[in-house]
Scaffold this active site. Structure first.
Site, mmCIF file in Angstrom:
data_model
loop_
_atom_site.group_PDB
_atom_site.id
_atom_site.type_symbol
_atom_site.label_atom_id
_atom_site.label_comp_id
_atom_site.label_asym_id
_atom_site.label_seq_id
_atom_site.Cartn_x
_atom_site.Cartn_y
_atom_site.Cartn_z
ATOM 1 N N ASP A 1 0.843 -1.192 0.000
ATOM 2 C CA ASP A 1 0.000 0.000 0.000
ATOM 3 C C ASP A 1 0.877 1.240 0.000
ATOM 4 O OD1 ASP A 1 -3.179 0.448 0.584
ATOM 5 O OD2 ASP A 1 -1.985 2.158 1.242
ATOM 6 N N ALA B 1 1.611 0.754 -5.726
ATOM 7 C CA ALA B 1 1.327 -0.571 -6.280
ATOM 8 C C ALA B 1 1.634 -0.646 -7.770
ATOM 9 C CB ALA B 1 -0.129 -0.946 -6.023
ATOM 10 N N CYS C 1 -14.166 -0.649 -7.382
ATOM 11 C CA CYS C 1 -15.297 -0.038 -6.681
ATOM 12 C C CYS C 1 -15.714 1.264 -7.350
ATOM 13 C CB CYS C 1 -14.956 0.197 -5.215
ATOM 14 S SG CYS C 1 -13.573 1.320 -4.949
#
Length: 391
Positions: free
Chosen positions: A244, A273, A333
């Site tokens: 992260d 990432a 998402c």
């Protein structure tokens, strides 16, 4: 009760049971109507369509709460809260659960999450804000929580003419609470963590990785506080690396690993990432399972193309790094990246990576985040599990 009239032909979305009416679809409103009022929504001929919360200052000017001509009051709020929680009682652990999911629970722009006896509330529209005391009282009656914390530090409130705010609404709330999800323990920072403190929508998807990680080498990109990584460790992965960009998130994830006695097999690295995948790909690193669970790459329709490019880049690199017969768990998402669009992106990435994908599952958010078929916006989470073969 004041009335708001729609333009001719603009009632079709209401008939289709979409819960939003945009400002541009409104012909006129009664002179006495005030922002935040509950109003009757009428078509151009004066026929009743729905009851809604009205805010002419927002692009979404009408948020429908009922298709019946009923009073929207404290008793109405109590009944809707009861129905939302009663639905979840049939399948969910109410100590680790989304109790209210906005439009899907017919309480538009209201979010309530439950974490180990503490409730976290977000009220993202002016109309729903008017009922905040009733909402709190209803939640106390239903759940008897230790405390309720307000996380209204969300910029979208400004579009509704609301101030951003956080603070105690009921009882007492510690700085840190603990939950158990699928047998994995997590600390949750409800006061300062992202959104309401923890991403509950992936709960069932995290459980779905169980058959594929035992004894495997796993890479979890965009790990945040370690939720997928720690599930992999809990389910018997031999070695797990969580990545992260946030050093704070990685330190928090390490605390969660220690809480589960997994610090010997689950490790966390602070890195971008995108850069990490590029570096490991160039060095020939291989993994049995790679998990991609990035934050939303776009909040607007205008940036969809850029978002899809970003998703394709990380998926292409991950596919090249997976051993033959290994697994890719890839998520999005971004509400504006529709499921079909996401599937097409995965297929394009596979073609460019010269791999064959076998779809194991294509999933969405958990059942505590129910979907309205009439409102595509409520189906925002995509989670594909694929087996990867070279060609």
């Amino acid at each position: 009760m004041s009335d708001v009239f729609l333009k001719y032909g603009k009632e079709k979305r209401v008939y289709a049971r979409h819960p939003w009416v945009f400002r541009s679809d409104i012909e006129r409103a009664d002179e006495d109507v005030q922002p935040g009022d509950a109003v009757r929504v009428l078509n151009s001929k004066g026929r009743f369509l729905a009851k809604a919360l009205y805010n002419p200052n927002s692009q979404i000017s009408l948020r429908i709460v009922s298709y019946r001509d009923e009073e929207i009051n404290r008793a109405f709020i109590f009944q809707r809260i009861h129905e939302a929680i009663e639905y979840r009682r049939s399948f969910a652990d109410l100590e680790s659960c989304r109790l209210v999911f906005a439009e899907s629970d017919r309480l538009p722009a209201l979010i309530v999450d439950s974490f180990g006896g503490v409730l976290v509330l977000q009220s993202l529209s002016l109309g729903m804000e008017r009922f905040k005391k009733d909402i709190v009282d209803a939640l106390v009656e239903e759940m008897h929580p230790r405390g309720i914390w307000e996380r209204n530090d969300v910029p979208v409130r400004k579009l509704e003419g609301l101030e951003m705010s956080t603070g105690l609404l009921y009882g007492d709330v510690p700085d840190m609470v603990e939950i158990t999800e699928n047998g994995v323990r997590f600390y949750v920072d409800v006061k300062e963590g992202q959104k309401t403190g923890f991403f509950l929508d992936q709960k069932e998807n995290r459980a779905a990785i169980k058959p594929f990680v035992k004894g495997k080498r796993v890479l979890d990109c965009f790990t945040h506080t370690g939720s997928f990584a720690l599930h992999a460790g809990h389910y018997g992965a031999e070695e797990v690396t969580g990545v992260d960009i946030s050093g704070f998130a990685c330190e928090f994830a390490k605390k969660n690993a220690k809480l589960n006695h997994l610090e010997d097999r689950v490790h966390f690295t602070e890195a971008n990432a995108f850069d990490y995948l590029a570096e490991k790909s160039r060095s020939g690193e291989k993994y049995d399972v790679i998990i991609l669970d990035p934050p939303a790459f776009t909040k607007t329709r205008s940036m969809i193309e850029n978002a899809v490019r970003g998703y394709k880049e990380i998926n292409l690199r991950a596919m090249k790094m997976i051993v033959p017969g290994g697994y890719l768990v890839t998520c999005s998402c971004s509400q504006h990246v529709l499921p079909g669009m996401f599937r097409d992106m995965v297929a394009d990435a596979a073609n460019d990576a010269r791999v064959l994908l076998r779809q194991v599952e294509f999933r969405t958010q958990g059942r505590d985040h129910p979907i309205l078929p009439a409102s595509p916006e409520t189906e925002y989470l995509k989670c594909g599990i694929y087996q990867v073969f070279p060609v």
